[in-house]
Design a protein around this motif. Sequence first.
Motif, PDB file in Angstrom:
ATOM      1  N   VAL A 144       0.867  -1.183   0.000  1.00 15.51           N
ATOM      2  CA  VAL A 144       0.000   0.000   0.000  1.00 15.51           C
ATOM      3  C   VAL A 144       0.899   1.228   0.000  1.00 15.51           C
ATOM      4  O   VAL A 144       1.809   1.338   0.828  1.00 15.51           O
ATOM      5  CB  VAL A 144      -0.935   0.029   1.227  1.00 15.51           C
ATOM      6  CG1 VAL A 144      -1.779   1.308   1.220  1.00 15.51           C
ATOM      7  CG2 VAL A 144      -1.834  -1.203   1.259  1.00 15.51           C
ATOM      8  N   PHE A 145       0.654   2.138  -0.923  1.00 14.57           N
ATOM      9  CA  PHE A 145       1.434   3.364  -1.002  1.00 14.57           C
ATOM     10  C   PHE A 145       0.623   4.534  -0.455  1.00 14.57           C
ATOM     11  O   PHE A 145      -0.508   4.776  -0.878  1.00 14.57           O
ATOM     12  CB  PHE A 145       1.832   3.656  -2.454  1.00 14.57           C
ATOM     13  CG  PHE A 145       2.792   2.652  -3.030  1.00 14.57           C
ATOM     14  CD1 PHE A 145       4.135   2.689  -2.722  1.00 14.57           C
ATOM     15  CD2 PHE A 145       2.337   1.670  -3.903  1.00 14.57           C
ATOM     16  CE1 PHE A 145       5.022   1.769  -3.263  1.00 14.57           C
ATOM     17  CE2 PHE A 145       3.212   0.744  -4.448  1.00 14.57           C
ATOM     18  CZ  PHE A 145       4.559   0.791  -4.124  1.00 14.57           C
ATOM     19  N   ARG A 146       1.201   5.254   0.490  1.00 22.38           N
ATOM     20  CA  ARG A 146       0.593   6.470   1.031  1.00 22.38           C
ATOM     21  C   ARG A 146       1.387   7.719   0.641  1.00 22.38           C
ATOM     22  O   ARG A 146       0.895   8.824   0.753  1.00 22.38           O
ATOM     23  CB  ARG A 146       0.515   6.389   2.563  1.00 22.38           C
ATOM     24  CG  ARG A 146      -0.280   5.216   3.098  1.00 22.38           C
ATOM     25  CD  ARG A 146      -1.739   5.299   2.737  1.00 22.38           C
ATOM     26  NE  ARG A 146      -2.522   4.288   3.436  1.00 22.38           N
ATOM     27  CZ  ARG A 146      -3.700   3.835   3.027  1.00 22.38           C
ATOM     28  NH1 ARG A 146      -4.237   4.327   1.912  1.00 22.38           N
ATOM     29  NH2 ARG A 146      -4.350   2.919   3.711  1.00 22.38           N
ATOM     30  N   THR A 147       2.629   7.518   0.235  1.00 23.75           N
ATOM     31  CA  THR A 147       3.476   8.624  -0.226  1.00 23.75           C
ATOM     32  C   THR A 147       4.196   8.179  -1.489  1.00 23.75           C
ATOM     33  O   THR A 147       4.455   6.986  -1.673  1.00 23.75           O
ATOM     34  CB  THR A 147       4.519   9.035   0.830  1.00 23.75           C
ATOM     35  OG1 THR A 147       5.517   7.997   0.927  1.00 23.75           O
ATOM     36  CG2 THR A 147       3.877   9.253   2.196  1.00 23.75           C
ATOM     37  N   PRO A 148       4.553   9.133  -2.381  1.00 25.27           N
ATOM     38  CA  PRO A 148       5.292   8.755  -3.589  1.00 25.27           C
ATOM     39  C   PRO A 148       6.798   8.707  -3.382  1.00 25.27           C
ATOM     40  O   PRO A 148       7.530   8.290  -4.274  1.00 25.27           O
ATOM     41  CB  PRO A 148       4.924   9.877  -4.575  1.00 25.27           C
ATOM     42  CG  PRO A 148       4.730  11.069  -3.695  1.00 25.27           C
ATOM     43  CD  PRO A 148       4.156  10.552  -2.395  1.00 25.27           C
ATOM     44  N   ASN A 149       7.242   9.149  -2.192  1.00 23.34           N
ATOM     45  CA  ASN A 149       8.687   9.194  -1.928  1.00 23.34           C
ATOM     46  C   ASN A 149       9.155   8.220  -0.855  1.00 23.34           C
ATOM     47  O   ASN A 149      10.349   8.053  -0.644  1.00 23.34           O
ATOM     48  CB  ASN A 149       9.120  10.621  -1.555  1.00 23.34           C
ATOM     49  CG  ASN A 149       8.183  11.265  -0.546  1.00 23.34           C
ATOM     50  OD1 ASN A 149       7.561  10.574   0.255  1.00 23.34           O
ATOM     51  ND2 ASN A 149       8.071  12.593  -0.597  1.00 23.34           N
ATOM     52  N   GLY A 150       8.217   7.589  -0.153  1.00 16.03           N
ATOM     53  CA  GLY A 150       8.589   6.601   0.843  1.00 16.03           C
ATOM     54  C   GLY A 150       8.719   7.117   2.250  1.00 16.03           C
ATOM     55  O   GLY A 150       9.070   6.355   3.163  1.00 16.03           O
ATOM     56  N   LEU A 151       8.428   8.400   2.474  1.00 16.06           N
ATOM     57  CA  LEU A 151       8.451   8.925   3.831  1.00 16.06           C
ATOM     58  C   LEU A 151       7.410   8.205   4.673  1.00 16.06           C
ATOM     59  O   LEU A 151       6.357   7.801   4.183  1.00 16.06           O
ATOM     60  CB  LEU A 151       8.180  10.433   3.823  1.00 16.06           C
ATOM     61  CG  LEU A 151       9.265  11.290   3.148  1.00 16.06           C
ATOM     62  CD1 LEU A 151       8.825  12.745   3.089  1.00 16.06           C
ATOM     63  CD2 LEU A 151      10.591  11.162   3.885  1.00 16.06           C
TER      64      LEU A 151
END
Length: 387
Positions: A144-151
């Motif tokens: 699940v992705f919540r940020t596009p940068n991985g923070l």
Amino acid sequence: MISVILLLIFASPAYGAESNEPKVEAQSAILIEADTGRILWEKNAHEPRPMASTTKIMTCILALESGMLDDIVTVSKRAALAPEVKLRLKAGEKQRLEDLLYALMMKSSNDAAVAIAEHISGSVEAFCEKMTQKAKELGAKNTVFRTPNGLDADGHQSTAYDLALITRYAMKNPKFVEIINTRQITIPKEGNFRSYYLSNANRFLYEYPGANGVKTGYTGKAGYCFVGAANQNGMQLISVVLASGWGSRGKEQKWVDTKRIMNYGFQNYKKVCLLEKNKLLKTIPVERAKETSVSLYSDKTIVSVLNEEEKSKVQIKIDVPQSVEAPVTKGQEIGRAKVILGDEILGTVSLVADRDIERHDFPACIKKVLNNWLRLTKYGIIIGEKE
């Protein structure tokens, strides 16, 4: 249907169980072979964890597929305010999408990731939904992705296995591979665009033979992470380590873990041709035909990666009918063959007929005679009309 199992015998001798598995401190890790996707080694590979900037692998491939390299990206205030690591883009600044992708993957620029996401989908949130959907399509079901940068963000997670799947897919894109293997590049100053010099932060590229990727990562929750890739002797391996540690020791350990995993793969596994295309595997009787049998050949080649012990255990399971009734067409699928290793299916092929075989029984003969007579009659009429 009848089943036949053939034992494949290779010239190299088998040896005992593996005793040289890599010692890896990462909390989750995996090693796969890229062409087949076969898992060669794993440790807690399906355990969901934060994955830091390895997230940007999906950001990059999605941008490559959804945008144009010459697109002009206008940096928003939200992108400019992204925390370190960053390119230090300014609100209102314009840059080419391609150049931002180099910054994303070479320097792990968090501001570039936000700018890319907003350009492609209109908002970070919409882009993250698209990232998650793409992961599901690739079989990365625990991502699940919540940020596009991985923070770090609540629910932002993946697994070592899922990241290997995503990376395997991404590395089929030549531009992605070009970007991650670039060691230095200068983003040129054009008009109002700012110029940037970038050097690749991926130490693995410089230190490991055949290294060709992929992405570093670190956050307070994720620890030090790395997705690596290397090709030696025509075999492409992909490794993932998540949470190799924290602090200066963890920063170094991700490289140590990755090299140990890669060494294990290249030292113990080799590509092996298990079944060649057009190999004769079975001959079965043909009913209602002058010819008594038809030969069945494999329709493709199966190649996998095996260690020495596994080579002696590979089998081919053939499933074909006891006989086939004419007519038979050349290339017609009449059976299937599976190359298996224990419970694992290494590949499947169709077994196809090597030639056409006409039906030959009383009704077929009558039909053939009738058709020939009709053709001759038609031919005679045509000749008569010409005369």
